[in-house]
Design an enzyme around this catalytic site. Structure first.
Site, PDB file in Angstrom:
ATOM      1  N   TYR A 144       0.856  -1.181   0.000  1.00  0.00           N
ATOM      2  CA  TYR A 144       0.000   0.000   0.000  1.00  0.00           C
ATOM      3  C   TYR A 144       0.893   1.233   0.000  1.00  0.00           C
ATOM      4  O   TYR A 144       1.851   1.306   0.765  1.00  0.00           O
ATOM      5  CB  TYR A 144      -0.886  -0.007   1.252  1.00  0.00           C
ATOM      6  CG  TYR A 144      -1.793   1.201   1.401  1.00  0.00           C
ATOM      7  CD1 TYR A 144      -2.869   1.389   0.533  1.00  0.00           C
ATOM      8  CD2 TYR A 144      -1.590   2.144   2.405  1.00  0.00           C
ATOM      9  CE1 TYR A 144      -3.711   2.481   0.674  1.00  0.00           C
ATOM     10  CE2 TYR A 144      -2.434   3.243   2.558  1.00  0.00           C
ATOM     11  CZ  TYR A 144      -3.490   3.409   1.681  1.00  0.00           C
ATOM     12  OH  TYR A 144      -4.328   4.488   1.827  1.00  0.00           O
ATOM     13  N   ASP A 239       9.252   2.910  -0.090  1.00  0.00           N
ATOM     14  CA  ASP A 239       8.192   3.535   0.683  1.00  0.00           C
ATOM     15  C   ASP A 239       8.403   3.131   2.135  1.00  0.00           C
ATOM     16  O   ASP A 239       8.006   2.047   2.556  1.00  0.00           O
ATOM     17  CB  ASP A 239       6.824   3.086   0.165  1.00  0.00           C
ATOM     18  CG  ASP A 239       5.687   3.700   0.977  1.00  0.00           C
ATOM     19  OD1 ASP A 239       5.968   4.316   2.023  1.00  0.00           O
ATOM     20  OD2 ASP A 239       4.522   3.553   0.561  1.00  0.00           O
ATOM     21  N   LYS A 267       4.055   8.983   8.882  1.00  0.00           N
ATOM     22  CA  LYS A 267       3.811   8.383  10.191  1.00  0.00           C
ATOM     23  C   LYS A 267       4.782   8.878  11.280  1.00  0.00           C
ATOM     24  O   LYS A 267       4.627   9.991  11.745  1.00  0.00           O
ATOM     25  CB  LYS A 267       3.763   6.861  10.052  1.00  0.00           C
ATOM     26  CG  LYS A 267       2.586   6.479   9.121  1.00  0.00           C
ATOM     27  CD  LYS A 267       2.147   5.061   9.087  1.00  0.00           C
ATOM     28  CE  LYS A 267       0.832   4.942   8.329  1.00  0.00           C
ATOM     29  NZ  LYS A 267       0.825   4.129   7.144  1.00  0.00           N
TER      30      LYS A 267
HETATM   31  C1  LIG Z   1       0.208   4.688   5.760  1.00  0.00           C
HETATM   32  C2  LIG Z   1       0.999   4.443   4.544  1.00  0.00           C
HETATM   33  C3  LIG Z   1       0.969   5.324   3.446  1.00  0.00           C
HETATM   34  C4  LIG Z   1       0.013   6.484   3.365  1.00  0.00           C
HETATM   35  O1  LIG Z   1       0.237   7.437   4.346  1.00  0.00           O
HETATM   36  P1  LIG Z   1      -0.961   8.442   4.735  1.00  0.00           P
HETATM   37  O2  LIG Z   1      -0.329   9.376   5.697  1.00  0.00           O
HETATM   38  O3  LIG Z   1      -2.036   7.580   5.315  1.00  0.00           O
HETATM   39  O4  LIG Z   1      -1.397   9.097   3.485  1.00  0.00           O
HETATM   40  C5  LIG Z   1       1.837   5.094   2.398  1.00  0.00           C
HETATM   41  N1  LIG Z   1       2.678   4.054   2.407  1.00  0.00           N
HETATM   42  C6  LIG Z   1       2.724   3.178   3.426  1.00  0.00           C
HETATM   43  C7  LIG Z   1       3.705   2.062   3.396  1.00  0.00           C
HETATM   44  C8  LIG Z   1       1.864   3.335   4.518  1.00  0.00           C
HETATM   45  O5  LIG Z   1       1.877   2.428   5.497  1.00  0.00           O
END
Ligand SMILES: *Cc1c(COP(=O)(O)O)cnc(C)c1O
Length: 430
Positions: A144, A239, A267
């Protein structure tokens, strides 16, 4: 457990906000219960509006690695707050956090701050496309990367449990430029990259997947990915929105010793406030406007409160021994979970863990990719979730998410959580 006030609020919220929530997984649909409304959180605990207290293993989906309301983070926010909440102009706090990030992440030479993980990944692929002049984005099934159109192809997190194959509203023309291939399959990876090399702008990956539940990269997989992308002139994007500052101060890239060209953060980097960031090689980052032609902007980007919270958090994380202590706690807790699974549900659970992120899958396993993760019995996870909640333990309200250990959870609290897990597993065993 009395949840009357949460119920009343949920009824009202549903009339005002779609599904009563501002992010879908919070609705708790896949675990078959109504969401609770939170009044406050402190340290390892969350308190709901009905006065129930929970030991928190969600940690706001990762950010609260220090626990809630850590005194030094609160102090940094309060101090900054007195001088204003947003300037729409430069502040020294942006430099402070940028220096901390660049020092911590081995591959990052320049960084741009945004306001969410979604913005970070969305901007990073635009940059990769601008830099290479190519169109295709390669991602991995079950990973994701936020909710931008290009990523809603076999994505993880809420997109799994909501059963949305992609999402209506995402034009085929956009998704046509995204290829999604299996995680941890070096042959398919190599074939895909070699076949389409001249069209591929970037490969984006969660270096440890956290959104199909926790799935570690198999030995050599990230190294192979790095070697192939270097050879073929493809931008490699890690990511690290979850893994950055989670597995070590330098994220998964430091943990595994594999350096990407671009890194996305989110995060933890905001210390509980909305922050995202993307950074990497100077040569690529200088393609972004106003230096280069690739446009990206943000009214609240580099927000002073968020920068202050992020910097205060990073300073705590940089203290000697922080990650060793977290690893120690996490490994003992995971061992406990594993033992309980073996004792009460033999051959029916699989525990995956990397550092302080882990998932108990209700399947024999091994879980190495999206397909094997999908073998998990989500109804059983739902039952486990409800049994744990009733005993004061706050787990992620979906099977395909991570459980996080924070610095705020004490040994005694973790031991207590194992006892409650034992009760729940016994019931599941019937
Ligand atoms: C949470 C998450 C996102 C998206 O971040 P948001 O602040 O919710 O937009 C993107 N990549 C990964 C791996 C994530 O866990």
């Amino acid at each position: 457990m009395n949840t009357d006030q949460s119920h009343t609020l949920f009824v009202k919220a549903q009339q005002l906000i779609p599904g009563g929530v501002n992010s879908p997984v919070r609705a708790c649909k896949s675990v078959g219960c109504e969401p609770l409304f939170v009044k406050r959180a402190a340290g390892s605990k969350i308190h709901d509006v009905d006065g129930n207290e929970f030991l928190d293993f969600v940690c706001s989906w990762g950010p609260m690695i220090l626990g809630h309301n850590h005194p030094s983070v609160v102090e940094a926010i309060e101090k900054t707050l007195r001088d204003g909440t947003s300037f729409g102009a430069n502040s020294p706090l942006e430099i402070e956090l940028a220096e901390l990030v660049i020092k911590a992440l081995p591959s990052v030479e320049k960084v741009r701050f945004v306001s969410s993980g979604t913005e970070a990944t969305m901007s990073a692929i635009r940059l990769a496309r601008g830099y290479t002049g190519r169109k295709l984005v390669v991602k991995f099934d079950g990973c994701y990367h936020g909710h931008a159109d290009s990523f809603l192809v076999k994505a993880g997190s809420g997109v799994i449990t909501l059963g949305i194959p992609g999402s209506p509203g995402v034009p085929e023309d956009i998704v046509r430029n995204t290829m999604s291939i299996p995680y941890n399959d070096p042959e398919i990876l190599e074939k895909t990259l070699r076949d389409k090399k001249l069209d591929i702008a970037c490969v984006i990956i969660e270096p440890v997947a956290g959104n199909m539940g926790v799935v570690a990269p198999q030995p050599g997989f990230l190294q192979k990915l790095r070697a192939l992308t270097t050879e073929l002139g493809i931008v490699l994007i890690f990511d690290e929105v979850i893994t950055g500052l989670r597995l070590s101060l330098g994220g998964a890239q430091e943990y595994y010793g594999v350096l990407p060209d671009l890194t996305c953060l989110g995060k933890i980097i905001g210390g509980g406030l909305p922050v995202g960031a993307y950074g990497g090689k100077r040569e690529i980052m200088d393609m972004i406007s106003p230096v280069g032609p690739v446009y990206q902007a943000g009214t609240l980007s580099g927000n002073p409160l968020a920068m202050a919270a992020g910097a205060a958090t990073m300073r705590q994380l940089a203290q000697p021994g922080f990650y060793a202590a977290l690893e120690d706690k996490a490994s003992r807790f995971a061992q406990g979970l594993n033992d309980l699974g073996g004792k009460y549900l033999p051959g029916q659970t699989t525990l995956n863990r990397v550092g302080s992120m882990m998932t108990v899958f209700f399947t024999a396993g091994p879980v190495v990719d999206y397909e094997t993760a999908m073998q998990a019995d989500t109804a059983r996870y739902g039952q486990h979730f409800r049994q744990m909640l009733a005993q004061g333990i706050w787990l992620a309200p979906a099977q395909f998410e991570a459980l996080f250990i924070s610095a705020a959870q004490s040994e005694a609290e973790l031991a207590m959580a194992l006892e409650k897990t034992e009760c729940s597993f016994k019931k599941l065993a019937g």
